[in-house]
Design a protein around this motif. Structure first.
Motif, PDB file in Angstrom:
ATOM      1  N   PHE A  15       0.802  -1.208   0.110  1.00 34.80           N
ATOM      2  CA  PHE A  15      -0.120   0.366  -0.092  1.00 34.80           C
ATOM      3  C   PHE A  15       0.969   1.373   0.086  1.00 34.80           C
ATOM      4  N   GLN A  17       0.832   5.592   0.285  1.00 37.03           N
ATOM      5  CA  GLN A  17       0.216   7.012  -0.436  1.00 37.03           C
ATOM      6  C   GLN A  17       0.601   7.632  -0.461  1.00 37.03           C
ATOM      7  N   GLN A  45       5.520   4.712   1.776  1.00 38.75           N
ATOM      8  CA  GLN A  45       5.730   3.499   0.584  1.00 38.75           C
ATOM      9  C   GLN A  45       6.026   2.766   0.495  1.00 38.75           C
ATOM     10  N   LYS A 429      -3.056  -4.754   2.970  1.00 38.61           N
ATOM     11  CA  LYS A 429      -3.462  -4.523   2.497  1.00 38.61           C
ATOM     12  C   LYS A 429      -2.366  -3.478   1.325  1.00 38.61           C
ATOM     13  N   HIS A 430      -2.260  -2.944   2.696  1.00 41.34           N
ATOM     14  CA  HIS A 430      -1.869  -1.004   2.279  1.00 41.34           C
ATOM     15  C   HIS A 430       0.107  -1.465   3.103  1.00 41.34           C
ATOM     16  N   SER A 431       1.044  -0.782   1.667  1.00 45.59           N
ATOM     17  CA  SER A 431       2.261  -0.422   2.059  1.00 45.59           C
ATOM     18  C   SER A 431       2.787   0.430   1.849  1.00 45.59           C
ATOM     19  N   GLU A 471       2.182   4.826  -2.147  1.00 45.62           N
ATOM     20  CA  GLU A 471       1.352   3.433  -1.674  1.00 45.62           C
ATOM     21  C   GLU A 471       1.280   3.052  -3.627  1.00 45.62           C
ATOM     22  N   TRP A 473      -2.052   0.306  -2.676  1.00 44.70           N
ATOM     23  CA  TRP A 473      -3.781  -0.635  -1.952  1.00 44.70           C
ATOM     24  C   TRP A 473      -3.666  -2.085  -2.904  1.00 44.70           C
TER      25      TRP A 473
END
Length: 1001
Positions: A15, A17, A45, A429-431, A471, A473
């Motif tokens: 993910f 951002q 990210q 789900k997020h980095s 990001e 996602w």
């Protein structure tokens, strides 16, 4: 293969951002942005720079839907999990580069585990998995023996890994010097010199493209310098994980520039602590002496270190690095020619005979009155006071020819690079990630009161900064979205040393807005230089890139876009202090430049002489061919660069992959924020129509504020669409051999430097040249006589509506339509995996460039044969008549009446002289989008990588390229005839008569 128990782990995905940057507040220190990044993890990210996909089948070849596919980063243990689709397809887009383990499980089948899968920057590889019937607690292990083949796209790509980057001896430790290892690339001319790029910027020519047609990426973000479309600063090798070079039939995701993409990824932290320290020393004490030159004086030291590791295991990682360069050296030893004691006494004969010249003795003439100088002797009473006043600042002559002793100009350089990066996996789900890079460079200017020739190098203080946030996602198992946000800023403060002189120091009557700077050209020595003038050159840009990846059955759709907003802000003194131009024409041909023979019986040193000149005699008598001066060049260029794309990669079978896409990339020609610049209309010129904004401007010139004229003075091209097509075929389906073919159309993006040329037109930067006619221009009073009616300087910063325009102005203009350059590319290749980790690849690469820009004289000087015998006796091949007599019996064409033979002057004698005629860098110019090029090449490559024992990479390129000019600056007129030139814009009969035949290079 072995079987063993396997513990199942839940995978995690990426993910990133995005964080917005407003160009209006870009001056906020990047360090503050980085602090916010590290304290607010939701703003960071991991960069997605590679992808992997494939088909899961059983031993009979039947697809297996619903299999759990996991890929694990060996260094960070970050996991990504997706199920195979109903067609057995799986896909991991936008994955961080590194070494991975691929694990596949499905009910009723043994667990598949493939290790040492290496994902490289920009790579897109396919790994098809065949599961064996059995229990999931049993495991089938496969270890990759080398790099996976490129099975998903048809472009030519070469990656340079971190080991190669750090262990090869790179001159200056600049990673971009390894671009040539990729094949199909060569170094190009100096687009990066002076103020046009950062000191370490490069402009390689890839696959026949121009040096400013390459796209540069750093950690997935924009890394281009938009002043001249060269590279922005890149980090030192120890801070870089990989970089790749890609060209020919690239996917629709790329398209800012057509030649290729240089994609660089910085290092990141991992679960293990790692660091390094280094010191690279180069010193003339241990350097060998070159055979044809003196021993160098280089003392160079590059030292620094890196450190990285984990903050939270498997979650949060950091990396940082620093490098400093300290260097001192001398330029190659040079000499100059200066007046000797004999010359100052009026005796020039020693400089006009052997050994100073290799021909017969030269007969000189008095540059002031044209009298023949017996035995090349002249009375010192003819010498100019300002020329004599300059002599104490010059080194002495050491021989009768006027040569000085050899001297070297010292060059001192310091550079400091700092880089830091944060990577974090937030949830499954997020980095996020963030990276900040700063590069500062200083080289001082020099001054010596007894040798001002050391002022020939400018001083520069440069800073390049780059911040990228991102990001990724994972919206679902079939949809991934990635965002990159990048801001870059380059500043360059240029100028001479704090001590020095200007023209008033030696008594010249001319306006000098700057205390330092005195450019003299042509007499045999040159103080200061064209890029030594005081100035600031700042480039800002911010960009946002969004890429979405959607898997629908056998189709993998990638769609998104990029928006860049770029600025170029320049305050350049340019020729504000003037440029004083000398030659030897007056001592050779007299003040009217019309002496063509030597009287019979004349002897020099007892020998019959030949006709020639002596530039030092012209200098001492203050006899200049021309003098030019300008207001400062100031511009605030702006342009948006938007693009959108969509591409479908269709896995038709296990062996055949077809990709097709289309990209929209609008061309908005850069404009000056304050509307500086002008346009030219040939019809208005012939009709004697004038601007409403500046009524005193010469006919044909119009300005922003005149009806219907946009700020960029030319047409924008909004609806530009470019198709892409690629096919890859694995004849066996085992990933050992792949055939590829592809084609695409790519538009180029105009560099800002080309557009700045229009902003220097009168009455804004107002370069005015006073050219000698029937007498030399006087060194002490350069605005007396010649083609200019008087001194037009100083001029107000903001020109009033009633601004007076002077003859001899340089105007650089766009036509009303200036089509965007584009390149049609096509390629075919074969890649084969050899035993023991070796790979062989051969590529055919070809392209055709259309609408390449170049400059053409707006008012070319036309040749007229014969001599003047009266009105109408001198005409061009097109029938234009010379109106100003050069003198009865004199040649119709000479250097003294060039402006009288300029096209616009002949067509409109009242208005044409306001446009400086001729070719070369100072002439009035119209930019033409009429150049073209063709490239065909073959690249053969063999490599052995991904091995702990050794790395081997070799390539051979055979190619030929036909083009008009390499890396042309559009403002510099070409002397080539262009058969496709628009006949509606110019007068072809006269232009073609003035031009030479086209050449291939």
């Amino acid at each position: 293969m072995t079987t063993k128990n396997l513990e199942s782990n839940q995978g995690k995905s990426l993910f990133r951002q995005a964080c917005s940057v407003d160009s209006r507040c870009f001056g906020v220190p990047f360090a503050l942005a980085l602090f916010l990044l590290t304290t607010t993890i939701a703003s960071a990210q991991i960069s997605g720079t590679a992808s992997i996909q494939g088909i899961v089948t059983d031993s009979t070849g039947a697809v297996i839907p619903g299999a759990q596919v996991t890929i694990t980063n060996d260094a960070t243990q970050v996991k990504h999990v997706v199920p195979s689709g109903r067609d057995g397809l799986y896909s991991f887009p936008n994955i961080d580069i590194g070494t991975y383990t691929l694990t596949v499980t499905a009910a009723g089948f043994k667990t598949y585990d493939q290790q040492r899968i290496i994902l490289e920057v920009g790579s897109s590889i396919g790994i098809n998995v065949s599961l064996t019937v059995g229990a999931t607690t049993e495991q089938v292990e496969v270890t990759s023996s080398g790099m996976a083949l490129q099975t998903e796209d048809a472009s030519f790509k070469q990656t340079i890994d971190q080991t190669t980057l750090t262990e090869l001896p790179l001159n200056g430790r600049n990673i971009t010097s390894l671009i040539q290892l990729s094949g199909a690339s060569v170094p190009s001319s100096g687009l990066t010199q002076g103020n046009k790029g950062f000191f370490s910027s490069v402009s390689p020519q890839i696959a026949g493209g121009q040096g400013n047609q390459t796209d540069y990426r750093l950690d997935g973000g924009d890394n281009n310098d938009y002043e001249s479309n060269t590279s922005f600063a890149f980090p030192f090798p120890d801070a870089v994980a990989q970089f790749s070079v890609e060209t020919a039939a690239m996917g629709a995701q790329t398209g800012l520039h057509p030649a290729g993409v240089v994609n660089v990824v910085t290092r990141s932290g991992s679960n293990s602590w790692h660091g390094s320290a280094f010191d690279f020393i180069r010193n003339n004490y241990i350097n060998a002496k070159a055979f044809f030159s003196d021993k160098d004086s280089l003392h160079q030291n590059e030292y620094g270190g890196t450190f990285g590791g984990r903050v939270i295991r498997d979650k949060l990682f950091f990396f940082g690095g620093y490098q400093r360069l300290s260097s001192s050296a001398g330029s190659n030893a040079i000499t100059a020619r200066v007046p000797t004691a004999a010359m100052l006494a009026g005796n020039f004969v020693a400089s006009e005979i052997s050994p100073c010249i290799t021909t017969a003795p030269v007969q000189l003439f008095n540059p002031i009155n044209g009298a023949l100088l017996p035995n090349d002797a002249i009375s010192p009473s003819f010498f100019n006071s300002s020329a004599l006043a300059l002599l104490p600042f010059l080194p002495p002559a050491i021989d009768a020819c006027g040569n000085t002793a050899k001297f070297s100009i010292p060059v001192f350089q310091t550079e400091n690079q700092f880089i830091t990066r944060i990577d974090s996996t937030l949830t499954s789900k997020h980095s996020v990630y963030g990276r900040f890079f700063r590069d500062g460079y200083v080289t001082p200017a020099l001054y010596n009161p007894t040798n001002i020739l050391v002022t020939a190098n400018p001083g520069n203080t440069e800073v390049a900064q780059s911040l990228t946030l991102g990001e990724t996602w994972t919206v679902s198992s079939t949809l991934v979205n990635t965002v990159h946000l990048t801001g870059t800023r380059r500043t360059n403060t240029r100028g001479p040393a704090d001590q020095g002189l200007n023209a008033t120091t030696v008594g010249i009557n001319v306006y000098q807005p700057y205390a330092i700077g005195f450019r003299v050209q042509g007499p045999g020595f040159t103080p200061y230089c064209s890029t030594c003038a005081k100035g600031t050159f700042n480039v800002n840009s911010w960009s946002i890139i969004d890429d979405a990846n959607k898997v629908i059955g056998k189709h993998q759709l990638v769609f998104g876009g990029e928006f860049i907003r770029a600025q170029l802000n320049v305050n350049n003194s340019f020729s504000s202090n003037g440029t004083f131009n000398f030659s030897n024409v007056f001592s050779q041909k007299g003040p009217a430049q019309n002496i063509t023979s030597i009287p019979a019986g004349t002897l020099v040193n007892g020998v019959a002489p030949i006709q020639g000149g002596q530039s030092l005699l012209d200098f001492l008598t203050g006899s200049m061919t021309s003098f030019s001066q300008s207001k400062p060049q100031q511009n605030a260029m702006r342009a948006p660069i938007p693009s959108l794309y969509i591409q479908d990669t269709y896995h038709a079978t296990k062996q055949l992959v077809i990709s097709a896409g289309i990209r929209w990339s609008a061309q908005f020609t850069p404009y000056d924020y304050f509307g500086r610049g002008s346009s030219f209309d040939y019809g208005a010129f012939n009709a004697n129509q004038h601007s409403t904004r500046f009524p005193n401007a010469p006919a044909g010139s119009t300005f922003y504020g005149d009806p219907g004229l946009p700020k960029n003075f030319t047409k924008n091209y909004i609806w530009q669409f470019t198709p892409r097509l690629g096919i890859t075929f694995d004849p066996v389906g085992d990933g050992k051999t792949v055939f590829r073919a592809g084609a695409g159309l790519v538009f180029d993006e105009t560099n800002f430097f080309a557009s700045t040329e229009t902003t220097q037109n009168a009455p804004f930067a107002t370069l005015t040249t006073n050219t000698a006619t029937t007498a030399p221009i006087n060194f002490t009073n350069p605005w007396v006589g010649g083609t200019a009616p008087g001194n037009p300087f100083p001029q107000p910063f903001v020109p009033p509506t009633n601004q007076v325009f002077s003859p001899g102005g340089q105007f650089i203009v766009y036509p009303k339509e200036f089509p965007t350059p584009y390149v049609l590319q096509w390629t075919a290749s074969m890649q084969h995996e050899l035993p023991h980790g070796w790979q062989f690849q051969i590529d055919y690469i070809a392209n055709k460039t259309t609408h390449s820009p170049y400059g053409y004289p707006l008012s070319p000087v036309l040749y007229m044969p014969g001599t003047w015998t009266g009105a109408g006796s001198c005409t061009t091949l097109g029938g234009l008549v010379l109106l100003t007599s050069p003198g009865t019996g004199k040649l119709c064409s000479s250097t003294g009446n060039s402006q009288n033979r300029a096209l616009l002057t002949l067509q409109n004698p009242a208005q044409g002289p306001f446009y400086l005629g001729g070719g070369g860098g100072g002439a009035s110019t119209i930019m033409i989008a009429g150049g073209n090029a063709r490239y065909d090449g073959m690249v053969a490559n063999i490599q052995h990588r991904a091995s702990k024992s050794f790395t081997f990479l070799a390539n051979y390129t055979w190619s030929h390229c036909y083009d008009l000019l390499d890396n042309p600056e559009p403002s510099i007129p070409s002397r080539c005839r262009i058969p496709s030139m628009s006949k509606a814009t110019m007068q072809p009969a006269d232009l073609i008569a003035a031009a030479s035949s086209i050449r291939a290079s």
